[in-house]
Design a protein around this motif. Structure first.
Motif, short mmCIF file in Angstrom:
data_model
loop_
_atom_site.label_atom_id
_atom_site.label_comp_id
_atom_site.label_asym_id
_atom_site.label_seq_id
_atom_site.Cartn_x
_atom_site.Cartn_y
_atom_site.Cartn_z
N UNK A 116 -2.07 45.59 45.13
CA UNK A 116 -3.17 45.72 46.08
C UNK A 116 -3.01 44.73 47.24
N UNK A 117 -2.56 43.51 46.91
CA UNK A 117 -2.34 42.50 47.96
C UNK A 117 -1.24 42.99 48.92
N UNK A 118 -0.17 43.54 48.35
CA UNK A 118 0.95 44.03 49.17
C UNK A 118 0.49 45.15 50.11
N UNK A 119 -0.45 45.96 49.61
CA UNK A 119 -0.92 47.11 50.42
C UNK A 119 -1.97 46.69 51.45
N UNK A 120 -2.28 45.38 51.50
CA UNK A 120 -3.25 44.92 52.50
C UNK A 120 -4.69 45.23 52.14
N UNK A 121 -5.01 45.30 50.85
CA UNK A 121 -6.38 45.58 50.41
C UNK A 121 -7.37 44.57 50.99
N UNK A 122 -8.51 45.06 51.47
CA UNK A 122 -9.54 44.13 51.94
C UNK A 122 -10.39 43.64 50.77
N UNK A 123 -10.44 44.42 49.71
CA UNK A 123 -11.22 44.01 48.53
C UNK A 123 -10.48 42.92 47.76
N UNK A 124 -9.16 43.05 47.65
CA UNK A 124 -8.32 42.05 46.96
C UNK A 124 -7.29 41.54 47.96
N UNK A 125 -7.68 40.65 48.86
CA UNK A 125 -6.76 40.28 49.94
C UNK A 125 -5.63 39.34 49.51
N UNK A 126 -5.87 38.53 48.48
CA UNK A 126 -4.88 37.54 48.04
C UNK A 126 -4.95 37.40 46.52
N UNK A 127 -4.00 36.65 45.96
CA UNK A 127 -4.02 36.32 44.54
C UNK A 127 -3.47 34.90 44.42
N UNK A 128 -3.67 34.28 43.26
CA UNK A 128 -3.14 32.93 43.03
C UNK A 128 -2.31 32.99 41.74
N UNK A 129 -1.12 32.39 41.80
CA UNK A 129 -0.15 32.59 40.72
C UNK A 129 -0.40 31.70 39.50
N UNK A 130 -0.33 32.31 38.33
CA UNK A 130 -0.28 31.58 37.05
C UNK A 130 0.54 32.49 36.14
N UNK A 131 1.85 32.48 36.34
CA UNK A 131 2.69 33.59 35.94
C UNK A 131 3.24 33.52 34.52
N UNK A 132 3.22 34.63 33.80
CA UNK A 132 3.91 34.67 32.51
C UNK A 132 5.42 34.47 32.67
N UNK A 133 5.93 34.67 33.90
CA UNK A 133 7.36 34.47 34.17
C UNK A 133 7.77 33.01 33.99
N UNK A 134 6.79 32.11 33.76
CA UNK A 134 7.16 30.70 33.52
C UNK A 134 8.04 30.56 32.28
N UNK A 135 8.01 31.54 31.38
CA UNK A 135 8.91 31.48 30.21
C UNK A 135 10.37 31.52 30.68
N UNK A 136 10.63 32.27 31.76
CA UNK A 136 12.00 32.34 32.29
C UNK A 136 12.41 30.99 32.90
N UNK A 137 11.48 30.34 33.58
CA UNK A 137 11.76 29.01 34.13
C UNK A 137 12.13 28.05 33.01
N UNK A 138 11.37 28.11 31.91
CA UNK A 138 11.63 27.23 30.77
C UNK A 138 13.00 27.52 30.15
#
Lengths: 314, 314
Positions: free
Chosen positions: B252-274
């Motif tokens: 939705x953020x990528x599509x420029x949604x006005x309802x969901x304009x942004x997001x803040x990261x707290x990613x499950x991908x942190x397992x890959x970083x570890x």
């Protein structure tokens, strides 16, 4: 070259929807020149990481530049952006204040920025911050003293250059040994310098007839301390704990030295860690943005080998 | 198999003085099973990193195990040590308390240990800790609200499960918007749950005739909030900020949604970083021991693509 690369990238991009990670990336690494021991190690480890990462990833191009001062480093950063067209920067700032604006300009040009060790004068510019842990260095050192000494034992402390870094180390050490009954006979600044370490320790040796332990907190200081102890012929009386991970000191730990039984890590090799996570930004599915505060592990005869780099100048 | 590998390693070690890093390494990765959205993403990213790292390093062997609860995870850890003879463990503990002793036993057997996200109940067991940054998530969210709203504007806040994590996020958000004149009409716990998010938001919508912004702080909650707003036909009145990096929300953020304009990261991908830094322990000249606290960057239409994994379940 950069123009050619960019055009090629655009052409590929136009032909098929490749992800940005599939294109070649150029990473600039800007560090102080090898003026003393620790920066010598820094340069060696940066070159090692450059060779290793370029071999591992044929499409990663790393440009390593060294500066003799803040002004030259600021120029280097400009060139990395305008001439080399870097996608990411790894920078260990010569000084915080004069490099803050130049690094911000790099960031504002769209480059991914990793700052190492010395922070910038303003927060929030860099994407990743990689640094050592000074309070932890003091705490880990103090905990080793607790395992060796107790109520009524005497120690002396040699401090660094009067800075926040020195205060953090010193305060954490004192907090850790508080209540143990260990006497701190005296402490004095030896400025992370071998000659100063020698002179301060000579003074301590002349004033105190019994010293059980010396916290030198830095390996350059420690080498001066050892020389003073040897000249005073009091080697069997005490042990010395430095800090950083200098190869001569690590070698003594590996050999089971009673004078230098352990060391605490504050490694110039952190530049390689910073280069690793910066490459991961382009190559891994894991996020890398954030703060990576390296530990200050105790180096003992059992684990010393993994911290020993015989070919490094430090 | 592990016995065979060990014998081969010993034979090679006896024949020539190879460094330990040159021998094959086995890394165990123990995570909760994919019971809900975030752990679904966790499992997907762990498998991605496993495939990527094993291809990059033919001598790295990664064993990925998933558990349905703390007891099973404790058993998994025992098996990883006794059957698979692991050299390193990457573990996202199901719960802190019941996994503390099992992880300590792994560490005491000589295995290098990386803990991800949920810390253990006791400090100092792991070699590396990789985690998200909850106060930062609150602060970054609050700063976005400051760019959109001001004196006299109305917001509502949906909170998570009552925990330290929730308090850290909530307090940092409130501190950030303090003094802006933004009215917090009300806040209530929605327990990081879509249905609860729907119900809490329905209540808010029935009580408040004008809402300019909603801080849902979590993407599961945000999906419930959006459903309630749509059913109330008040989509044009307000915007919603979730948090985590769920792919539907990123889309939705990528599509420029006005309802969901942004997001803040707290990613499950942190397992890959570890997993990356754990492999670096064996492969890099850079040290990895320490704390890697990932940032909570703002995801906008401009940078959303790098956080979008269309094949991930989350």
């Amino acid at each position: 070259m950069p123009i050619k690369k960019t055009l090629a990238a655009l052409a590929v991009g136009a032909m098929m929807a490749v992800s940005p990670a599939a294109l070649a990336q150029t990473i600039g690494v800007s560090i102080p020149a090898a003026t003393h021991g620790w920066t010598g190690g820094l340069n060696w480890h940066a070159a090692q990481a450059q060779a290793r990462l370029q071999e591992l990833y044929p499409d990663i191009n790393i440009i390593l530049v060294t500066a003799d001062g803040p002004a030259q480093q600021a120029n280097d950063l400009e060139d990395l952006v305008s001439i080399h067209n870097i996608d990411a920067l790894v920078v260990l700032p010569f000084e915080s204040e004069p490099l803050t604006d130049p690094v911000r300009q790099v960031k504002e040009s769209g480059v991914f920025v990793t700052v190492v060790d010395r922070g910038l004068a303003q927060e929030g510019i860099e994407d990743v911050y990689v640094a050592g842990n000074n309070p932890e260095l003091g705490r880990v050192s103090g905990e080793y003293f607790l395992t060796r000494l107790g109520d009524g034992d005497n120690i002396v402390i040699l401090r660094g250059i009067p800075t926040t870094i020195d205060d953090e180390r010193f305060n954490a050490f004192l907090e850790t040994i508080e209540g143990s009954g260990i006497n701190v006979l005296d402490h004095a600044h030896a400025n992370w310098n071998r000659d100063d370490g020698f002179e301060v320790m000579q003074d301590f040796l002349s004033r105190f007839p019994r010293i059980d332990g010396v916290w030198a907190q830095d390996d350059d200081i420690a080498l001066g301390v050892i020389e003073a102890i040897r000249q005073a012929d009091r080697v069997d009386e005490m042990f010395v704990v430095g800090g950083a991970g200098m190869k001569e000191v690590i070698a003594m730990v590996m050999q089971g030295s009673e004078l230098i039984p352990v060391n605490v890590l504050y490694p110039p090799a952190m530049i390689a860690t910073a280069m690793d996570v910066t490459v991961s930004h382009f190559k891994s599915n894991g996020p890398v943005t954030g703060e990576y505060i390296l530990g200050a592990p105790l180096i003992t005869p059992e684990n010393a080998e993994q911290y020993y780099f015989p070919d490094s100048p430090f």
